[in-house]
Design a protein around this motif. Structure first.
Motif, PDB file in Angstrom:
ATOM      1  N   ALA A 128       1.061  -1.223   0.156  1.00 19.87           N
ATOM      2  CA  ALA A 128      -0.184   0.158  -0.112  1.00 19.87           C
ATOM      3  C   ALA A 128       0.824   1.288   0.031  1.00 19.87           C
ATOM      4  N   GLY A 129       0.575   2.131  -0.862  1.00 19.93           N
ATOM      5  CA  GLY A 129       1.200   3.481  -0.810  1.00 19.93           C
ATOM      6  C   GLY A 129       2.301   3.285  -1.695  1.00 19.93           C
ATOM      7  N   GLU A 130       2.651   2.372  -2.569  1.00 20.83           N
ATOM      8  CA  GLU A 130       3.618   2.073  -3.720  1.00 20.83           C
ATOM      9  C   GLU A 130       3.157   2.343  -4.999  1.00 20.83           C
ATOM     10  N   ARG A 131       3.868   2.725  -5.968  1.00 20.26           N
ATOM     11  CA  ARG A 131       3.564   2.928  -7.320  1.00 20.26           C
ATOM     12  C   ARG A 131       4.563   2.236  -8.179  1.00 20.26           C
ATOM     13  N   LEU A 132       3.854   1.284  -9.100  1.00 17.71           N
ATOM     14  CA  LEU A 132       4.805   0.318  -9.882  1.00 17.71           C
ATOM     15  C   LEU A 132       4.337   0.698 -11.192  1.00 17.71           C
ATOM     16  N   ALA A 133       5.413   1.022 -12.287  1.00 15.50           N
ATOM     17  CA  ALA A 133       5.112   1.311 -13.543  1.00 15.50           C
ATOM     18  C   ALA A 133       5.480   0.024 -14.370  1.00 15.50           C
ATOM     19  N   LEU A 134       4.699  -0.423 -15.455  1.00 18.53           N
ATOM     20  CA  LEU A 134       5.079  -1.710 -16.168  1.00 18.53           C
ATOM     21  C   LEU A 134       5.303  -0.844 -17.650  1.00 18.53           C
ATOM     22  N   LEU A 135       6.394  -1.290 -18.112  1.00 11.97           N
ATOM     23  CA  LEU A 135       6.787  -1.006 -19.518  1.00 11.97           C
ATOM     24  C   LEU A 135       6.903  -1.978 -20.217  1.00 11.97           C
ATOM     25  N   GLY A 136       7.145  -2.024 -21.573  1.00 12.26           N
ATOM     26  CA  GLY A 136       7.200  -3.010 -22.719  1.00 12.26           C
ATOM     27  C   GLY A 136       6.779  -2.979 -23.650  1.00 12.26           C
ATOM     28  N   ALA A 137       7.008  -3.595 -24.854  1.00 10.91           N
ATOM     29  CA  ALA A 137       6.400  -3.145 -26.061  1.00 10.91           C
ATOM     30  C   ALA A 137       4.929  -3.771 -26.227  1.00 10.91           C
ATOM     31  N   ASN A 138       4.455  -3.473 -27.072  1.00 12.30           N
ATOM     32  CA  ASN A 138       3.272  -3.852 -27.567  1.00 12.30           C
ATOM     33  C   ASN A 138       3.037  -5.549 -27.595  1.00 12.30           C
ATOM     34  N   GLY A 139       2.213  -6.023 -26.693  1.00 13.30           N
ATOM     35  CA  GLY A 139       2.157  -7.737 -26.716  1.00 13.30           C
ATOM     36  C   GLY A 139       3.048  -8.154 -25.501  1.00 13.30           C
ATOM     37  N   ALA A 140       3.589  -7.197 -24.793  1.00 14.59           N
ATOM     38  CA  ALA A 140       4.524  -8.042 -23.809  1.00 14.59           C
ATOM     39  C   ALA A 140       3.680  -8.499 -22.580  1.00 14.59           C
ATOM     40  N   GLY A 141       2.425  -7.949 -22.551  1.00 16.78           N
ATOM     41  CA  GLY A 141       1.475  -8.845 -21.507  1.00 16.78           C
ATOM     42  C   GLY A 141       1.007  -7.745 -20.283  1.00 16.78           C
ATOM     43  N   LYS A 142       1.508  -6.512 -20.651  1.00 15.32           N
ATOM     44  CA  LYS A 142       0.944  -5.512 -19.489  1.00 15.32           C
ATOM     45  C   LYS A 142      -0.402  -5.084 -19.292  1.00 15.32           C
ATOM     46  N   THR A 143      -1.355  -5.128 -20.548  1.00 14.62           N
ATOM     47  CA  THR A 143      -2.677  -4.938 -20.293  1.00 14.62           C
ATOM     48  C   THR A 143      -3.147  -6.391 -19.654  1.00 14.62           C
ATOM     49  N   THR A 144      -2.982  -7.517 -20.205  1.00 17.78           N
ATOM     50  CA  THR A 144      -3.347  -8.628 -19.527  1.00 17.78           C
ATOM     51  C   THR A 144      -3.192  -8.641 -18.188  1.00 17.78           C
ATOM     52  N   LEU A 145      -2.000  -8.336 -17.672  1.00  8.32           N
ATOM     53  CA  LEU A 145      -1.770  -8.397 -16.136  1.00  8.32           C
ATOM     54  C   LEU A 145      -2.594  -7.415 -15.297  1.00  8.32           C
ATOM     55  N   LEU A 146      -2.894  -6.355 -15.961  1.00  4.31           N
ATOM     56  CA  LEU A 146      -3.831  -5.530 -15.304  1.00  4.31           C
ATOM     57  C   LEU A 146      -5.225  -5.798 -15.533  1.00  4.31           C
ATOM     58  N   ARG A 147      -5.689  -6.668 -16.442  1.00  5.48           N
ATOM     59  CA  ARG A 147      -6.974  -7.105 -16.676  1.00  5.48           C
ATOM     60  C   ARG A 147      -7.214  -8.182 -15.790  1.00  5.48           C
ATOM     61  N   VAL A 148      -6.136  -9.325 -15.238  1.00  5.30           N
ATOM     62  CA  VAL A 148      -6.004 -10.195 -14.416  1.00  5.30           C
ATOM     63  C   VAL A 148      -6.531  -9.668 -12.976  1.00  5.30           C
ATOM     64  N   LEU A 149      -5.735  -8.601 -12.681  1.00  2.00           N
ATOM     65  CA  LEU A 149      -5.870  -7.820 -11.325  1.00  2.00           C
ATOM     66  C   LEU A 149      -7.192  -7.064 -11.165  1.00  2.00           C
ATOM     67  N   ALA A 150      -7.958  -6.587 -12.192  1.00  2.00           N
ATOM     68  CA  ALA A 150      -9.157  -6.111 -12.529  1.00  2.00           C
ATOM     69  C   ALA A 150     -10.181  -7.205 -12.545  1.00  2.00           C
ATOM     70  N   CYS A 151      -9.956  -8.556 -12.345  1.00  2.00           N
ATOM     71  CA  CYS A 151     -11.042  -9.567 -12.668  1.00  2.00           C
ATOM     72  C   CYS A 151     -11.699  -9.705 -14.067  1.00  2.00           C
ATOM     73  N   LEU A 152     -11.129  -9.225 -14.968  1.00  4.58           N
ATOM     74  CA  LEU A 152     -11.702  -9.198 -16.170  1.00  4.58           C
ATOM     75  C   LEU A 152     -11.238 -10.247 -17.095  1.00  4.58           C
ATOM     76  N   THR A 153     -10.137 -10.863 -16.711  1.00  6.11           N
ATOM     77  CA  THR A 153      -9.478 -12.175 -17.175  1.00  6.11           C
ATOM     78  C   THR A 153      -9.287 -13.004 -16.267  1.00  6.11           C
ATOM     79  N   ARG A 154      -9.490 -14.503 -16.361  1.00  6.01           N
ATOM     80  CA  ARG A 154      -9.047 -15.524 -15.354  1.00  6.01           C
ATOM     81  C   ARG A 154      -7.583 -16.042 -15.847  1.00  6.01           C
ATOM     82  N   PRO A 155      -6.774 -16.109 -14.812  1.00  4.86           N
ATOM     83  CA  PRO A 155      -5.346 -16.596 -15.106  1.00  4.86           C
ATOM     84  C   PRO A 155      -5.531 -17.850 -15.735  1.00  4.86           C
ATOM     85  N   SER A 156      -4.358 -18.535 -16.281  1.00  6.48           N
ATOM     86  CA  SER A 156      -4.423 -19.899 -16.745  1.00  6.48           C
ATOM     87  C   SER A 156      -3.814 -20.681 -15.630  1.00  6.48           C
ATOM     88  N   GLY A 157      -2.689 -19.833 -14.859  1.00  8.32           N
ATOM     89  CA  GLY A 157      -2.192 -20.534 -13.831  1.00  8.32           C
ATOM     90  C   GLY A 157      -1.683 -19.537 -12.844  1.00  8.32           C
TER      91      GLY A 157
END
Lengths: 228, 274
Positions: B69-98
């Motif tokens: 809590a109180g921390e700020r993390l930035a994710l960087l990477g090229a398109n398709g690196a998985g940044k948005t998918t990681l956020l979608r898992v945390l937002a419960c919009l996508t179920r993780p495979s493992g």
């Protein structure tokens, strides 16, 4: 959160989604106008295509009525979730801590309302074109139950096909086979109002049974359909 | 750890030396000491061996991350690196495979409804209802989250994002930047503990970015945490305490911004993006 507060929140969310959809549709006029015009065009085409002498009317009119209603309904049903998906706003809706059944129920009620409005406009036109008096009290439950049956299946499959590219093609292919019992029962029940036939099965009973069974199934499966 | 030492450690963890293997650099010891005591404890976000595949194509491959809590993390990477998918898992919009993703100890799969109350998401596409007004949009989402005194909260947020005078205008009549501000207001509506920003600075002008920075600072001051994705190393450097760079669904670089120069971040980003 106790059961009563959870229930209150559930109904508040249903009403909020329904209210949003109605307001959105009143402003965008994307669905109602298309559905209404389509139903009227079907009546006009059937009016010219069939021989509507007095002895034929009772045989042709119920079929024409329900073909128009079912096809017009599918136009609207296809837009139920597709519009949300295209705008990406379904993700935002799914991001909210909303019971998925509330989303389904609100969309179902919205569809029911949209189709009912179209039917309300189309019925007098149908009666005038086919020279048939349809305004008996017995028609109301048939139209209501038949429309509910189409909307229950259509809303669920609209959610399912919204993510597919060929949804306009896929939705009728999936929905039509499942609503065959509804269409048969609705057409036969409407026909029975025009021409009394002996030993008719209880078509209204079939409509009630269909609606109850498929509404239960839809409420059980809508969470998986919306989330996966 | 001295400043020179930590920078040296960050350099040692550059992606060209990683040879495609996942490694986690943690030059964060110095920062741990400066954190308020209340922020230390069980992490707000715990991600363990998280993987996600779409049609047998892996998008995330064994991600391990944690965020206090109180921390700020930035994710960087090229398109398709998985940044948005990681956020979608945390937002419960996508179920993780493992693997597992936990927010405040709650599982993003099994406790999804509870997690959704704790998370706010701003994407580069605002995803608002265009035929509704700015205020109607916020009121609708306030009801979805069960926000008490939703109208007051919505009006106050519109004021904070500088849209009070346009509250009754339909979203489709607002400019791109104004719509993005409104999306930010919506994400803050239910006072989330974890804010996820997926290229949220897209479409914002200088004043908009300054407003975003101010709101994020307020969110952090109130004990919230945030994870942002961006393609702009300088934005990540300014906004985050920690950087993580993704490549092919793996974290290939992780470092604290306090121990880096902007030029080092740019250099590392260029190497990751290729």
């Amino acid at each position: 959160m106790n059961t009563l507060s959870a229930l209150r929140l559930f109904y508040d969310q249903v009403l909020a989604i329904l209210g949003k959809d109605i307001r959105y549709e009143l402003r965008s006029k994307q669905t109602w106008l298309g559905m209404g015009l389509f139903a009227l065009l079907v009546f006009v085409i059937f009016n010219f295509a069939f021989d509507l002498r007095v002895e034929n009317r009772a045989a042709v009119a119920p079929g024409a009525l329900w073909v128009a209603f079912v096809f017009a309904s599918l136009l609207g049903l296809g837009r139920t979730f597709a519009a949300e998906r295209e705008g990406g706003s379904l993700d935002r809706l799914l991001l909210c801590p909303v019971d998925r059944r509330a989303i389904y129920l609100a969309k179902l009620l919205g569809n029911l309302l949209f189709i009912a409005v179209v039917e309300l406009v189309a019925l007098p036109v149908f009666a005038a074109l086919f020279s048939i008096s349809l305004f008996s009290g017995e028609l109301l439950p048939i139209v209501l139950l038949g429309t509910l049956g189409v909307a229950i299946i259509g809303t669920l499959f609209s959610a399912m096909t919204a993510v597919t590219r060929a949804r306009e093609l896929l939705l009728p292919l999936l929905v039509f086979p499942l609503i065959v019992p509804v269409v048969i029962a609705a057409v036969r029940a409407t026909g029975a109002l025009m021409l009394v036939a002996p030993n008719e099965p209880p078509w209204l009973g079939l409509l009630v049974a269909f609606d109850v069974i498929f509404l239960s199934l839809a409420l059980l499966t809508c969470s998986y359909v919306l989330e996966e | 750890m001295t400043d020179t030492g930590s920078k040296e450690q960050a350099r040692k963890q550059r992606p060209d030396q990683a040879r495609g293997e996942q490694f986690v650099a943690t030059p964060l010891a110095g920062r741990q000491e400066t954190r308020p005591q209340s922020k230390v404890g069980r992490p707000l976000v715990e991600i363990q061996k998280l993987s996600k595949s779409f049609a047998f194509r892996p998008v995330l491959r064994g991600i391990d991350l944690s965020l206090q809590a109180g921390e700020r993390l930035a994710l960087l990477g090229a398109n398709g690196a998985g940044k948005t998918t990681l956020l979608r898992v945390l937002a419960c919009l996508t179920r993780p495979s493992g693997g597992h993703a936990l927010v405040a100890g709650l599982d993003c799969v099994h406790d999804a409804q509870e997690v959704r109350r704790l998370v706010g998401l701003v994407a580069h596409q605002p995803y608002l209802y265009e035929e509704l007004t700015a205020l109607e949009n916020l009121l609708f989402f306030a009801r979805m989250y069960g926000v008490t005194r939703g109208r007051e909260r919505a009006l106050s947020l519109l004021e904070r994002v500088g849209l009070a005078r346009r509250a009754h205008e339909r979203v489709r009549l607002l400019s791109r930047g104004q719509v993005q501000r409104l999306a930010l207001a919506r994400a803050l509506l239910h006072e989330p503990r974890l804010l996820l920003l997926d290229e949220a600075e897209t479409g914002l002008d200088e004043a908009g970015v300054a407003l975003l920075s101010r709101l994020l600072a307020e969110h952090i001051a109130q004990g919230g945490a945030l994870i942002l994705t961006t393609h702009r190393p300088e934005f990540a450097f300014q906004q985050a305490d920690r950087l993580a760079m993704l490549k092919g669904g793996r974290i290939v670089y992780q470092a604290a911004t306090a121990e880096l120069e902007l030029a080092e971040v740019r250099h590392a980003y260029q190497e990751v993006v290729g």
